[in-house]
Design an enzyme around this catalytic site. Sequence first.
Site, PDB file in Angstrom:
ATOM      1  N   ALA A 120       0.816  -1.220   0.000  1.00  0.00           N
ATOM      2  CA  ALA A 120       0.000   0.000   0.000  1.00  0.00           C
ATOM      3  C   ALA A 120       0.844   1.262   0.000  1.00  0.00           C
ATOM      4  CB  ALA A 120      -0.916  -0.002   1.223  1.00  0.00           C
TER       5      ALA A 120
ATOM      6  N   SER B  38       4.489   1.154  -0.994  1.00  0.00           N
ATOM      7  CA  SER B  38       5.619   1.092  -1.938  1.00  0.00           C
ATOM      8  C   SER B  38       5.578  -0.211  -2.726  1.00  0.00           C
ATOM      9  CB  SER B  38       6.945   1.149  -1.149  1.00  0.00           C
ATOM     10  OG  SER B  38       7.054  -0.026  -0.350  1.00  0.00           O
ATOM     11  N   GLY B  39       6.298  -0.223  -3.874  1.00  0.00           N
ATOM     12  CA  GLY B  39       6.372  -1.430  -4.700  1.00  0.00           C
ATOM     13  C   GLY B  39       7.819  -1.702  -5.050  1.00  0.00           C
ATOM     14  N   ARG B  40       8.128  -2.959  -5.402  1.00  0.00           N
ATOM     15  CA  ARG B  40       9.496  -3.299  -5.789  1.00  0.00           C
ATOM     16  C   ARG B  40       9.483  -4.421  -6.802  1.00  0.00           C
ATOM     17  NH1 ARG B  40       7.409  -4.298  -1.694  1.00  0.00           N
ATOM     18  NH2 ARG B  40       8.056  -2.425  -0.630  1.00  0.00           N
TER      19      ARG B  40
ATOM     20  N   GLY C 198      -4.576  -6.770  -0.586  1.00  0.00           N
ATOM     21  CA  GLY C 198      -5.824  -7.457  -0.855  1.00  0.00           C
ATOM     22  C   GLY C 198      -6.987  -6.537  -1.200  1.00  0.00           C
TER      23      GLY C 198
ATOM     24  N   ASP D 213      -0.442 -10.452  -1.167  1.00  0.00           N
ATOM     25  CA  ASP D 213       0.916 -10.302  -0.621  1.00  0.00           C
ATOM     26  C   ASP D 213       1.103 -11.073   0.682  1.00  0.00           C
ATOM     27  OD1 ASP D 213       0.467  -6.785   0.434  1.00  0.00           O
ATOM     28  OD2 ASP D 213      -0.623  -8.624   0.963  1.00  0.00           O
ATOM     29  N   THR D 214       0.076 -11.081   1.524  1.00  0.00           N
ATOM     30  CA  THR D 214       0.214 -11.788   2.792  1.00  0.00           C
ATOM     31  C   THR D 214       0.355 -13.291   2.578  1.00  0.00           C
ATOM     32  OG1 THR D 214      -1.234 -10.084   3.687  1.00  0.00           O
ATOM     33  CG2 THR D 214      -0.759 -11.950   5.117  1.00  0.00           C
TER      34      THR D 214
ATOM     35  N   THR E 181       2.339  -2.179   6.217  1.00  0.00           N
ATOM     36  CA  THR E 181       1.319  -1.158   6.486  1.00  0.00           C
ATOM     37  C   THR E 181       0.277  -1.734   7.437  1.00  0.00           C
ATOM     38  OG1 THR E 181       1.676  -0.144   4.343  1.00  0.00           O
ATOM     39  CG2 THR E 181      -0.447   0.284   5.388  1.00  0.00           C
TER      40      THR E 181
ATOM     41  N   ASN F 283      -6.450  -8.815  11.106  1.00  0.00           N
ATOM     42  CA  ASN F 283      -5.822  -7.564  10.648  1.00  0.00           C
ATOM     43  C   ASN F 283      -5.597  -6.606  11.808  1.00  0.00           C
ATOM     44  OD1 ASN F 283      -6.577  -8.592   8.014  1.00  0.00           O
ATOM     45  ND2 ASN F 283      -6.309  -6.489   7.297  1.00  0.00           N
TER      46      ASN F 283
HETATM   47  C1  LIG Z   1      -6.807  -4.309   3.143  1.00  0.00           C
HETATM   48  C2  LIG Z   1      -5.487  -4.935   3.326  1.00  0.00           C
HETATM   49  O1  LIG Z   1      -4.744  -4.620   2.220  1.00  0.00           O
HETATM   50  C3  LIG Z   1      -5.558  -6.412   3.463  1.00  0.00           C
HETATM   51  O2  LIG Z   1      -6.535  -6.766   4.378  1.00  0.00           O
HETATM   52  C4  LIG Z   1      -4.254  -6.987   3.928  1.00  0.00           C
HETATM   53  O3  LIG Z   1      -4.362  -8.354   4.049  1.00  0.00           O
HETATM   54  C5  LIG Z   1      -3.179  -6.727   2.971  1.00  0.00           C
HETATM   55  O4  LIG Z   1      -3.343  -6.959   1.835  1.00  0.00           O
HETATM   56  C6  LIG Z   1      -1.895  -6.241   3.509  1.00  0.00           C
HETATM   57  O5  LIG Z   1      -1.023  -5.906   2.510  1.00  0.00           O
END
Ligand SMILES: C[C@H](O)[C@H](O)[C@@H](O)C(=O)CO
Length: 492
Positions: free
Chosen positions: A11, A13-15, A79, A238-239, A261, A298
């Site tokens: 959310a 940054s990207g790589r 996600g 990602d998770t 994040t 979360n």
């Molecule tokens: C909303 C979040 O992005 C998501 O629930 C979380 O699992 C995620 O993707 C963390 O990068």
Amino acid sequence: MSSFLAFDLGASSGRAMIGRLENGRLSLTEVHRFANGPTEKDGAIYWDYPQLCLELKNGLRKALAVEPELDGIGIDTWGVDYVFFDKATGKMRRWPYHYRDVRTDSPETDVWNKISKQELYERTGIQCMLLNTVYQLAAHHRMHPEDFKDSFFLTMPDALAYYLGGERTSEYTECSTTNLLDPVGKEWDWEIIDRLGLPRDVFPEIVKPCTFSGTLSEELQKELGCGPVPIIKVGSHDTASAVAAVPAPESGSWAYISAGTWALLGAEIEKPFRNADSEKNSFTNEGGLDGKIRFLSNIMGSWLFQETRRVWNETKPTPVSFAEMEQMALSSEPCRFLINPNDASFVTPGDMPQRIIDFCERTGQGKITNDGEVVRAIYDSLALYFRTKLNVLAQLLGTRYQCLNVVGGGTKDGLLMQLTADALNFPVVAGPVEATAIGNLLAQAMAAGKVGSLAEARRVVNSSFEVKTYVPDAARHAFYNSQIERFEKLAK
Ligand SMILES: C[C@H](O)[C@H](O)[C@@H](O)C(=O)CO
């Protein structure tokens, strides 16, 4: 030797990371890094999907410069978010909304009048968060019904893979974050979709992780001067990739936090676990590799630090770094102020320091008078929240944990790792930092038959990457014990 390219987009940054696998060891080369975040337009917040596509192309160009013969490309992202496309032209219909946009704040009328929160959990096993795709699609249908005509949507990582290769499918682990999936059949729950009045034909086909999904488009091959590099579906949530790369013990129960994040605290289980207690405590059943379930919850992670720093750097004469924030906390009184890290007032972007000050005042803790107290409150509260959630997890699964694995960028925060060990009173094993990209790369290696199983993938992680162990300090643990009752009242 095999070499794969992972795009890992979070959310903030990207790589782009090249992974070379040889003799059971994986080495990483970062070739591209870019910022990511919300774009505000007409009072709503979006992701700049066209810019993210450009970042993928730049990353691929740089990767091909150092590794012309790539064996695969895999993409993972955060996600719940998605992109709508026109069925005929294939063009994006609208910039994708950011999950922190407030359009989902009418869950009663959008969703619960048609299917209750309880029934949604009973059917999907997904924790109730208004950022979940089910609430986003219901709000989207209310606001822009035209987007659901002659169109299709793809979940975010798959929308980016679509840009590279044109496949119109979505990967299971990412789809498992939508709150619209049957966790046993691993398929869309059409009854929920029908009861919400969403048209079935916009929903993409779901495909498994660790499978091939076409190749780079001819147009990009021509532009970048390369061949038909295979595109591989990985744990594209990602998770899911991060959890696949947890250097877990081969036997015994283990728990993890994927720290970025968000801090995702949980365990890996064989099949979905759903009951009134797991629902009440916001534990979710997201899909993992090898058919496993990521039973997790979360927790607002680094977002609290990120948003506090963003506001300070917009309002203060001199910018402050995360390292300086860590020092500020170290020189502040422990637990003088505590917050509920998951308080609803902290979800959307805004004046986080003031919201933390307001939380402490409205809970009778008095007035915060300096920045150090704001940061210290975040540190202590996250450490205590991890302890509280881990205890609930152990009770729900009827097990005990003697160690906690933490992976991801959040492991770079040594103070948070240490305070978490102090709060838990057992070791925290931190690392690898790039667990998500590593899990992405190893899923590609599994698809290519270079790694035989998830267990073997974790052995590759163990033999390729360092971890750092934080052991609890008895005095600080005793102090946290004296604060836990007060904290749990605040975190209710
Ligand atoms: C909303 C979040 O992005 C998501 O629930 C979380 O699992 C995620 O993707 C963390 O990068």
